[in-house]
Each structure stands twice: as C-alpha cells, then as structure tokens.
Design an enzyme around this catalytic site. Structure first.
Site, PDB file in Angstrom:
ATOM      1  N   CYS A 164       5.197   0.869 -14.121  1.00 22.60           N
ATOM      2  CA  CYS A 164       5.475   0.324 -12.779  1.00 22.60           C
ATOM      3  C   CYS A 164       6.810   0.750 -12.184  1.00 22.60           C
ATOM      4  O   CYS A 164       6.865   1.210 -11.039  1.00 22.60           O
ATOM      5  CB  CYS A 164       5.475  -1.202 -12.825  1.00 22.60           C
ATOM      6  SG  CYS A 164       4.375  -1.947 -14.017  1.00 22.60           S
ATOM      7  N   CYS A 178       5.840  -0.966 -18.595  1.00 28.46           N
ATOM      8  CA  CYS A 178       6.187  -1.236 -17.198  1.00 28.46           C
ATOM      9  C   CYS A 178       7.571  -0.699 -16.852  1.00 28.46           C
ATOM     10  O   CYS A 178       7.737   0.008 -15.857  1.00 28.46           O
ATOM     11  CB  CYS A 178       6.115  -2.739 -16.941  1.00 28.46           C
ATOM     12  SG  CYS A 178       6.692  -3.203 -15.315  1.00 28.46           S
ATOM     13  N   TYR A 189      -6.158   3.404 -10.975  1.00 27.34           N
ATOM     14  CA  TYR A 189      -4.793   3.177 -10.497  1.00 27.34           C
ATOM     15  C   TYR A 189      -3.887   4.398 -10.721  1.00 27.34           C
ATOM     16  O   TYR A 189      -3.246   4.890  -9.800  1.00 27.34           O
ATOM     17  CB  TYR A 189      -4.142   2.039 -11.283  1.00 27.34           C
ATOM     18  CG  TYR A 189      -4.452   0.625 -10.884  1.00 27.34           C
ATOM     19  CD1 TYR A 189      -3.557  -0.105 -10.123  1.00 27.34           C
ATOM     20  CD2 TYR A 189      -5.605  -0.015 -11.319  1.00 27.34           C
ATOM     21  CE1 TYR A 189      -3.793  -1.438  -9.807  1.00 27.34           C
ATOM     22  CE2 TYR A 189      -5.849  -1.350 -11.008  1.00 27.34           C
ATOM     23  CZ  TYR A 189      -4.943  -2.053 -10.254  1.00 27.34           C
ATOM     24  OH  TYR A 189      -5.179  -3.368  -9.950  1.00 27.34           O
ATOM     25  N   HIS A 245       5.921 -11.142  15.360  1.00 24.44           N
ATOM     26  CA  HIS A 245       5.711  -9.998  16.252  1.00 24.44           C
ATOM     27  C   HIS A 245       7.007  -9.228  16.475  1.00 24.44           C
ATOM     28  O   HIS A 245       8.047  -9.848  16.678  1.00 24.44           O
ATOM     29  CB  HIS A 245       5.173 -10.502  17.600  1.00 24.44           C
ATOM     30  CG  HIS A 245       4.784  -9.396  18.515  1.00 24.44           C
ATOM     31  ND1 HIS A 245       3.657  -8.620  18.296  1.00 24.44           N
ATOM     32  CD2 HIS A 245       5.378  -8.911  19.635  1.00 24.44           C
ATOM     33  CE1 HIS A 245       3.583  -7.707  19.256  1.00 24.44           C
ATOM     34  NE2 HIS A 245       4.603  -7.862  20.080  1.00 24.44           N
ATOM     35  N   GLU A 270      -2.329   7.016  -7.907  1.00 19.76           N
ATOM     36  CA  GLU A 270      -0.886   6.865  -7.661  1.00 19.76           C
ATOM     37  C   GLU A 270      -0.167   8.187  -7.926  1.00 19.76           C
ATOM     38  O   GLU A 270       0.660   8.633  -7.121  1.00 19.76           O
ATOM     39  CB  GLU A 270      -0.315   5.748  -8.528  1.00 19.76           C
ATOM     40  CG  GLU A 270      -0.752   4.362  -8.052  1.00 19.76           C
ATOM     41  CD  GLU A 270      -0.157   3.214  -8.862  1.00 19.76           C
ATOM     42  OE1 GLU A 270       0.375   3.458  -9.961  1.00 19.76           O
ATOM     43  OE2 GLU A 270      -0.225   2.059  -8.392  1.00 19.76           O
ATOM     44  N   LYS A 282       7.432   4.613 -11.777  1.00 18.10           N
ATOM     45  CA  LYS A 282       6.384   5.046 -10.842  1.00 18.10           C
ATOM     46  C   LYS A 282       6.768   4.713  -9.409  1.00 18.10           C
ATOM     47  O   LYS A 282       6.686   5.537  -8.503  1.00 18.10           O
ATOM     48  CB  LYS A 282       5.060   4.388 -11.249  1.00 18.10           C
ATOM     49  CG  LYS A 282       3.848   4.642 -10.391  1.00 18.10           C
ATOM     50  CD  LYS A 282       3.693   3.736  -9.213  1.00 18.10           C
ATOM     51  CE  LYS A 282       3.713   2.266  -9.482  1.00 18.10           C
ATOM     52  NZ  LYS A 282       2.532   1.726 -10.108  1.00 18.10           N
ATOM     53  N   GLU A 315       0.990  -9.503  11.216  1.00 20.40           N
ATOM     54  CA  GLU A 315       0.481 -10.498  12.174  1.00 20.40           C
ATOM     55  C   GLU A 315      -1.012 -10.308  12.447  1.00 20.40           C
ATOM     56  O   GLU A 315      -1.700 -11.235  12.868  1.00 20.40           O
ATOM     57  CB  GLU A 315       1.274 -10.464  13.487  1.00 20.40           C
ATOM     58  CG  GLU A 315       1.084  -9.211  14.309  1.00 20.40           C
ATOM     59  CD  GLU A 315       1.871  -9.232  15.629  1.00 20.40           C
ATOM     60  OE1 GLU A 315       1.848 -10.275  16.303  1.00 20.40           O
ATOM     61  OE2 GLU A 315       2.514  -8.217  15.956  1.00 20.40           O
TER      62      GLU A 315
END
Ligand code: NDP
Length: 452
Positions: free
Chosen positions: A49, A44, A179, A437, A183, A52, A442
């Site tokens: 991760c 990782c 994945y 908002h 990616e 990346k 939302e």
C-alpha cells in the site's frame, strides 16, 4: 503473566495485524513477544500500500503538467523522471516508517525478535536458536505473491521487485486483472513506460460493479495502457535486449519486464505448523473460527494468512477483535460486510457495499442512480478523464446498499460514504444532505434521476 510460560502471547509476523495485536496485548499488561524475519510493517508498509501510493502520486504528474498549461503555467523544457530519485526517496520514507514501527513495538513493552520464528509445538516457538513458551501463539505471517509455473516463468517478477528496480523498462507486460495488476499498469503507464496489461478474462476487476470496472477499463485504455483481454501468456523467452513474451492470441511482445500480479498466497510454508493440529486449506491459508482460533486451541491466526479479506485495515480490525477476545470482555466483533475499498488504478475506483449485480441477486427490487460528468480540473486542464458515480438502493427499505465511484479522489470520497452505509443511510438521507459546492462529492447527494 501465567508463570508456566515465558510469554502470554507470541506473535509471529510484524505486519499490520501482528503489530497491532502485540501492542494492544502489551497495553493490557500482557507479556508479549513478536518475531519478524524480514521487515517491520509487513507487506503494506514495505512492498504494498504505502510505496504503491507514493508511486501512484509520481505517475500522476505528467497529466498535471499537461493540465497546468490551461491554468496559465509554463513549464520550461520537457519534464523528465529520474527513476532512481523516486525509488530511493520512497525507500528512505519506508525506512523512516520501519523505524516508527520499531519504536511503537519498543514503547509497548513487547520483546521484538528479528529472526525467523517457527512453531515447534502448541505452546512453543523457536527463533534465533532459542525456544520460548507461550500461552497463546498468533500467526500473522501474511501472504506472498504467487506466480504460476509456465515456460519462462522464472523470468517474471512480482510486485515485490517492482519497488526496487535498477532501471525503469521502456516496455512492460503486466499480467492479471486484479488490484495489483491494474494499479501497476497505471503506475508504469504514468511513468512513461509502454505498458501492456494481459488478463485471461474479458473483464478487469471482475468482482467489482461491472459498469464501474468497465469505466476503469475504458479510462486505462484512453490513458494509453494497451489492454490484451481474454488472453494469457504462453511463454517468456529471455533475449539479449530483454524479454520476448508470447501471448495465447499469437501476439509477441518485446518487453524489459514481465510483472505477474496473479494473486497472493498465505505464508505458511516451513512455519512448523505440522507439529500442531492447525488445519490449512489447499492454498496454504489457515482455517480459523469466528474468534480467529485455529484447530489448535492455543494458536490463533489473522490477516492475509487466513485469506478472508486481504486488506490492511481488515487485519488491524481483526487484531482488535482478537485482543478483546483474549484479554478483554470479548464483546468486540468484526463485520465483513460493507467494507469500503479502493483500487488505486488510474482512473481510481472506490466502492462500498453491493455491486449492482450483487444487489439484483439479493433484493427483489432495486433502483440505480448514476452520474457521469467532467471533473472541474479538466475544464481548463483539457484532459479527457471523467467521473462516474453510482448509488444502488433497495427500494423496499430505501436503504443505499451500494455506492461506487470511478475518478479522481474516489478513495477519499468513498471512505466517508462507508460510514453512511454502515449507519444504514437511506436514499432520503442522501437527498436531505446538503452538498459541498463545488466538489465532485456533492453529486452523491444530488442524484435524483433514476437510471434503472
Ligand atoms: P487479485 O486476487 O486481486 O487478482 C489476481 C488476478 O490474477 C486475477 O485477475 C486472476 O484472474 C489472475 N490470475 C490468477 N491466477 C492466474 C493465472 N494462473 N494466470 C493468469 N492470471 C491469473 O490479486 P492481486 O495479486 O492483484 O492482489 C492480492 C490482494 O491484495 C487483493 O485481492 C487485495 O485484497 C490486496 N490488495 C489491495 C489493494 C488495495 O486495497 N488498493 C492493492 C493491492 C492489493 P481471475 O480473476 O480470472 O481469477
């Protein structure tokens, strides 16, 4: 400490799960060792991760430069990328994190051994020419990229090498539909590399909600990734200029690099596990029970090496549960359902809970709400990217059982909705929540029209 042993716990592998286990056990007053033969922080931090995500940020700038014009900005000259700067700044940041991991282990009181550890018995670990005894051994050695064998496969690289390339190629072939493939296809394309994504099946990200993975496919294609679906690589030949990649549909691609992102396999080779009763599956991963115990009662395993869910936060949670089992009251458990996850492809995909397909199989009656709109950035920015959201509801209980999003900030938004799903939120709860908002998020609380 149990006097008969050098250590209460000997952890092999200083990745996410291993380090968390070692630190937590040490914090409970246990005598702990942790051995690592490569880099602190594991996949990782070093080749997964973290670097990346840094590359994903880098690859998004061209679209931002483009959008900035509509907001009144003028960028003198043509922006250009200096790959060496990106790569080396990334490496410096990773080295900083390696240092933090070193400190964390040090401060926890655990002994760190920089070297390759092997199991030499149910209670013995050898590292750097010494053998240590431990009441409990934890295998947290993670996984390693898998590249299938075929003519020329020796010319393919894995994601590991992508973080240290001398130069960015002009053209790249990326193989796989999971994945890592999507990616990296997004990263390379964004960095200006002509990118061909070759996947043997018809649907990228096949285990995700089909409508959402189709949106990813369309989005990637519209950003310029060349998709070759239902196609495979027959062979790769090294040429004077790079690589000649022959596809099963007779297309021949000339590329500077061929990245294979075809899955990862458990790191159990030459670990010495044959000296124990530990049972491995055919793919090399370790079989464990609910408490992460292997068939050898003194040896435990967790994280990618047990091949349940190959995600860093899952390994960390497994570590917490294991330490509670070994040294706490044993009440901690891990629930593998409703794990939020994101794919940092472009457009980004975030998801938690069941896909529409899974929900249809599990529940007799479901309601599906969708929303598809242009993000506000694009109104002046002029880009074509859209955002798609989807809620899957079990109509009998009104519970939201799946929540999906493709588009900017999907990972950030889905993380919070993961809590809602964990708490058993109903569609009525979503409807009763006031939106923020203006935000994209939302839309998740204003979806009133049932699509199906
Ligand atoms: P995945 O399992 O996600 O995908 C592997 C892909 O390779 C699949 O599309 C598979 O095809 C294809 N494939 C497998 N074998 C072959 C073959 N012999 N020839 C051609 N294609 C093949 O693995 P990744 O390597 O992408 O990632 C490993 C894991 O790492 C992920 O599962 C994920 O858990 C984790 N990860 C998580 C990330 C995140 O959280 N954002 C980022 C990166 C990795 P098919 O589907 O047809 O079998």
């Amino acid at each position: 400490m149990t006097a008969a042993f050098d250590y209460d716990l000997f952890v092999i592998g200083a990745g996410s799960g291993g380090v968390r286990s070692a630190r937590m056990a040490a914090s409970k007053g246990k005598k702990v060792a942790i051995a690592e033969d490569r880099y602190l922080g594991g996949t990782c931090v070093n080749v997964g991760c973290v670097p990346k995500k840094l590359f994903v940020y880098a690859s998004q700038f061209p679209e931002l430069f483009h959008a900035s014009k509509g907001f009144g900005w003028t960028i003198p000259g043509q922006p250009s990328l200096d790959w060496a700067t990106l790569r080396d700044n990334k490496t410096a940041e990773i080295e900083r994190l390696n240092g933090i991991y070193n400190k964390l282990i040090d401060n926890s009181g655990a002994d760190l051994y920089n070297g390759r550890a092997t199991v030499v018995g149910p209670h013995q670990v050898a590292v750097n020419g010494q053998t240590y005894s431990a009441k409990t051994i934890l295998i947290a050695t993670g996984g390693w990229p898998y590249i299938p064998e075929f003519p020329g496969s020796e010319h393919a690289v894995s994601s590991n090498e992508m973080f240290f390339l001398d130069q960015l190629p002009k053209t790249a072939v990326v193989v796989g539909g999971g994945y890592i493939a999507v990616e990296f296809a997004g990263i390379l394309n964004g960095l200006g590399v002509e990118t061909h994504l070759v996947y043997r099946g018809p649907h990228l990200l096949k285990s995700f909600d089909r409508e959402m993975s189709d949106k990813v496919k369309e989005g990637m294609a519209s950003k310029g990734v060349h998709l070759h679906l239902s196609s495979d690589i027959n062979q790769i030949i090294k040429t004077t200029d790079g690589l000649s990649v022959a596809l099963s549909d007779n297309t021949e691609l000339q590329a500077g690099i061929a990245l294979y992102a075809t899955g990862r396999q458990a790191n159990t080779n030459n670990l010495g596990l044959e000296s124990t009763a530990v049972v491995l599956r055919n793919n090399g991963s370790i079989v464990v029970d609910d408490q992460f115990c292997t068939a050898e009662p003194s040896i435990y395993a967790l994280g990618d090496v047990i091949d349940r869910v190959q995600l860093t936060p899952v390994a960390i949670q497994e570590a917490m549960v294991l330490v509670d089992h070994l040294y706490g009251d044993g009440s901690a458990t891990i629930d593998y359902s409703d794990i939020p996850t994101a794919v940092f492809c472009q457009p980004e995909l975030g998801t938690v809970g069941l896909s529409e397909e899974q929900a249809r199989a599990e529940y007799t009656d479901i309601a599906v709400y969708t929303s598809d709109f242009k993000p506000m950035l694009q109104t002046l920015g002029g880009g074509s990217e859209r955002i798609t959201m989807k809620l899957v509801v079990d109509t009998q209980t009104d519970r939201v059982v799946g929540c999906h999003m493709v588009g900017e900030h999907a990972a950030e938004i889905i993380q919070g909705l993961g809590i809602a799903l964990k708490a058993g939120a109903t569609k009525a709860h979503f409807d009763a929540t006031v939106g923020i908002h203006p935000s994209a998020a939302e839309e998740f609380v204003t979806m009133r029209n049932q699509a199906r």
